[in-house]
Design a protein around this motif. Structure first.
Motif, PDB file in Angstrom:
ATOM      1  N   ALA A  92       0.830  -1.201   0.000  1.00 12.20           N
ATOM      2  CA  ALA A  92       0.000   0.000   0.000  1.00 12.20           C
ATOM      3  C   ALA A  92       0.869   1.257   0.000  1.00 12.20           C
ATOM      4  N   GLN A  93       0.349   2.292  -0.635  1.00 11.01           N
ATOM      5  CA  GLN A  93       1.014   3.596  -0.666  1.00 11.01           C
ATOM      6  C   GLN A  93      -0.007   4.691  -0.419  1.00 11.01           C
ATOM      7  N   VAL A  94       0.359   5.636   0.426  1.00 12.06           N
ATOM      8  CA  VAL A  94      -0.466   6.819   0.624  1.00 12.06           C
ATOM      9  C   VAL A  94      -0.313   7.731  -0.583  1.00 12.06           C
ATOM     10  N   ALA A  95      -1.422   8.302  -1.042  1.00 12.57           N
ATOM     11  CA  ALA A  95      -1.398   9.234  -2.174  1.00 12.57           C
ATOM     12  C   ALA A  95      -2.224  10.449  -1.812  1.00 12.57           C
ATOM     13  N   HIS A  96      -1.666  11.632  -2.069  1.00 10.14           N
ATOM     14  CA  HIS A  96      -2.383  12.865  -1.739  1.00 10.14           C
ATOM     15  C   HIS A  96      -1.791  14.003  -2.561  1.00 10.14           C
ATOM     16  N   GLY A  97      -2.404  15.180  -2.424  1.00 12.25           N
ATOM     17  CA  GLY A  97      -1.950  16.347  -3.168  1.00 12.25           C
ATOM     18  C   GLY A  97      -0.609  16.862  -2.686  1.00 12.25           C
ATOM     19  N   GLN A  98      -0.058  17.774  -3.476  1.00 12.27           N
ATOM     20  CA  GLN A  98       1.278  18.307  -3.199  1.00 12.27           C
ATOM     21  C   GLN A  98       1.364  18.939  -1.820  1.00 12.27           C
ATOM     22  N   THR A  99       0.363  19.720  -1.425  1.00 13.55           N
ATOM     23  CA  THR A  99       0.428  20.409  -0.134  1.00 13.55           C
ATOM     24  C   THR A  99       0.431  19.413   1.016  1.00 13.55           C
ATOM     25  N   GLY A 100      -0.497  18.470   0.980  1.00 15.23           N
ATOM     26  CA  GLY A 100      -0.566  17.488   2.061  1.00 15.23           C
ATOM     27  C   GLY A 100       0.702  16.667   2.189  1.00 15.23           C
ATOM     28  N   PRO A 112       7.229   6.395   1.991  1.00 12.51           N
ATOM     29  CA  PRO A 112       7.106   7.604   1.162  1.00 12.51           C
ATOM     30  C   PRO A 112       5.767   7.643   0.421  1.00 12.51           C
ATOM     31  N   PRO A 113       5.049   8.773   0.492  1.00 14.84           N
ATOM     32  CA  PRO A 113       3.773   8.902  -0.204  1.00 14.84           C
ATOM     33  C   PRO A 113       3.959   9.297  -1.661  1.00 14.84           C
ATOM     34  N   ARG A 114       2.894   9.173  -2.416  1.00 17.74           N
ATOM     35  CA  ARG A 114       2.885   9.606  -3.821  1.00 17.74           C
ATOM     36  C   ARG A 114       2.143  10.935  -3.929  1.00 17.74           C
ATOM     37  N   VAL A 115       2.741  11.871  -4.633  1.00 24.12           N
ATOM     38  CA  VAL A 115       2.101  13.160  -4.878  1.00 24.12           C
ATOM     39  C   VAL A 115       1.127  13.021  -6.047  1.00 24.12           C
ATOM     40  N   LEU A 116      -0.096  13.503  -5.848  1.00 20.46           N
ATOM     41  CA  LEU A 116      -1.095  13.529  -6.908  1.00 20.46           C
ATOM     42  C   LEU A 116      -1.302  14.967  -7.361  1.00 20.46           C
ATOM     43  N   ASP A 117      -1.153  15.202  -8.644  1.00 24.45           N
ATOM     44  CA  ASP A 117      -1.464  16.516  -9.196  1.00 24.45           C
ATOM     45  C   ASP A 117      -2.976  16.704  -9.248  1.00 24.45           C
ATOM     46  N   ASP A 118      -3.404  17.961  -9.249  1.00 27.07           N
ATOM     47  CA  ASP A 118      -4.825  18.253  -9.385  1.00 27.07           C
ATOM     48  C   ASP A 118      -5.348  17.666 -10.689  1.00 27.07           C
ATOM     49  N   ASP A 134      -7.967  18.929  -6.111  1.00 22.91           N
ATOM     50  CA  ASP A 134      -7.621  19.854  -5.031  1.00 22.91           C
ATOM     51  C   ASP A 134      -8.804  20.762  -4.707  1.00 22.91           C
ATOM     52  N   THR A 135      -9.092  20.938  -3.410  1.00 24.75           N
ATOM     53  CA  THR A 135     -10.107  21.899  -2.965  1.00 24.75           C
ATOM     54  C   THR A 135      -9.553  22.673  -1.765  1.00 24.75           C
ATOM     55  N   PRO A 136      -8.478  23.426  -1.943  1.00 24.27           N
ATOM     56  CA  PRO A 136      -7.811  24.054  -0.796  1.00 24.27           C
ATOM     57  C   PRO A 136      -8.752  24.892   0.056  1.00 24.27           C
ATOM     58  N   HIS A 137      -8.667  24.698   1.375  1.00 21.79           N
ATOM     59  CA  HIS A 137      -9.465  25.422   2.369  1.00 21.79           C
ATOM     60  C   HIS A 137     -10.962  25.153   2.255  1.00 21.79           C
ATOM     61  N   THR A 138     -11.332  24.099   1.526  1.00 16.63           N
ATOM     62  CA  THR A 138     -12.751  23.800   1.306  1.00 16.63           C
ATOM     63  C   THR A 138     -13.035  22.334   1.578  1.00 16.63           C
ATOM     64  N   PRO A 139     -13.780  22.003   2.660  1.00 18.97           N
ATOM     65  CA  PRO A 139     -14.348  22.988   3.580  1.00 18.97           C
ATOM     66  C   PRO A 139     -13.350  23.532   4.603  1.00 18.97           C
ATOM     67  N   HIS A 140     -12.259  22.812   4.845  1.00 19.04           N
ATOM     68  CA  HIS A 140     -11.193  23.347   5.704  1.00 19.04           C
ATOM     69  C   HIS A 140      -9.912  22.563   5.426  1.00 19.04           C
ATOM     70  N   GLY A 141      -8.794  23.158   5.805  1.00 24.07           N
ATOM     71  CA  GLY A 141      -7.501  22.535   5.542  1.00 24.07           C
ATOM     72  C   GLY A 141      -6.954  22.964   4.197  1.00 24.07           C
ATOM     73  N   TRP A 142      -5.760  23.568   4.194  1.00 22.56           N
ATOM     74  CA  TRP A 142      -5.201  24.041   2.919  1.00 22.56           C
ATOM     75  C   TRP A 142      -4.753  22.891   2.035  1.00 22.56           C
ATOM     76  N   ASP A 143      -4.709  21.666   2.604  1.00 22.56           N
ATOM     77  CA  ASP A 143      -4.357  20.487   1.821  1.00 22.56           C
ATOM     78  C   ASP A 143      -5.591  19.724   1.349  1.00 22.56           C
ATOM     79  N   ALA A 144      -6.788  20.288   1.509  1.00 21.12           N
ATOM     80  CA  ALA A 144      -8.024  19.547   1.254  1.00 21.12           C
ATOM     81  C   ALA A 144      -8.159  19.147  -0.210  1.00 21.12           C
ATOM     82  N   GLY A 145      -8.777  17.969  -0.399  1.00 23.85           N
ATOM     83  CA  GLY A 145      -9.071  17.480  -1.734  1.00 23.85           C
ATOM     84  C   GLY A 145     -10.180  16.444  -1.679  1.00 23.85           C
ATOM     85  N   VAL A 146     -10.720  16.108  -2.821  1.00 27.34           N
ATOM     86  CA  VAL A 146     -11.758  15.089  -2.930  1.00 27.34           C
ATOM     87  C   VAL A 146     -11.331  14.079  -3.992  1.00 27.34           C
TER      88      VAL A 146
END
Length: 250
Positions: A92-100, A112-118, A134-146
């Protein structure tokens, strides 16, 4: 407590743990398993819920075959059990946006996680493809995404549409009113001028299913629900600006 499993869309399963004493109405904590050749878990759950969630995942797949782990943003209920899952599933590998990844996960994940581009997609095999948004600050957290699963039109919303109570796993009625009520209780969102625009951008996906972190999943006109939620946040932002003497936009 127990974690209940329900299929909310083809090959997508809601793993739901209800905590009755968190609020007067209680609240659900939900993770979502996408069953493909490379299975993906969206939200790890709290660390102290890991045994329950592991048992729930084991009813669907061997937990050690989990390939991808991702979540809405870096917060205990989204990713508290991240390293427990990494220990169970060696591939398993964690994957998330650049900020997170840059701010939290490079340090906090045990591998090591994998960076996902928007907008980047991961092909899970078996007809399942997920897209990170990417959904920065929405609803909260500058690393937010869906996360959006293309074949079923399922939007894994993170904390968007949060609501109280313990409704059925999948509903077809009003999902916006209860979310507005929960915002009135918790004031959990980071109100910002771009919030409505960010939320409306998700409506362009025309999701058929909304998979909520806290609350039931919703089947129906996802775009209409998203636009209605954006309207409410526009109202809230306008009200707050007016409190500080700024005129509403015409």
């Amino acid at each position: 407590m127990e974690t209940r499993v329900a299929e909310i869309a083809d090959g997508i399963y809601r793993l739901s743990t209800f905590v009755p004493d968190l609020t007067p109405a209680g609240m659900t904590f939900n993770s979502f398993l996408v069953r493909g050749e490379e299975p993906l878990l969206f939200h790890t759950g709290l660390r102290n819920m890991f045994p329950l969630n592991r048992e729930a995942v084991a009813s669907l797949i061997p937990p050690e075959t989990l390939r991808w782990i991702t979540f809405g943003h870096y917060e205990a209920d989204e990713c508290g059990a991240m390293n427990e899952w990494l220990a169970v599933a060696p591939e398993a590998q964690v994957a998330h946006g650049q900020t997170g990844v840059s701010v939290s996960l490079n340090d906090m994940a045990s591998r090591p996680p994998r960076v996902l581009d928007d907008g980047e997609r991961i092909d899970l095999g078996g007809g399942k493809v997920v897209r990170y948004i990417d959904t920065p600050h929405t609803p909260h957290g500058w690393d937010a995404g869906v996360l959006f699963e293309d074949s079923t039109g399922t939007l894994m919303c993170g904390d968007l549409f949060t609501q109280l109570g313990n409704e059925p796993a999948l509903v077809h009625g009003d999902v916006v009113g209860p979310a507005i009520a929960a915002e009135d209780v918790f004031h959990y969102s980071s109100l910002n001028p771009g919030m409505g625009m960010t939320i409306r951008g998700l409506a362009k996906l025309a999701p058929k299913t909304l998979a909520l972190m806290h609350g039931p999943s919703f089947a129906g006109d996802g775009a209409a629900a998203i636009n209605a939620l954006a309207d409410d946040y526009d109202r809230r932002i306008g009200d707050r600006l007016a409190e500080f003497g700024f005129a509403r936009a015409a």
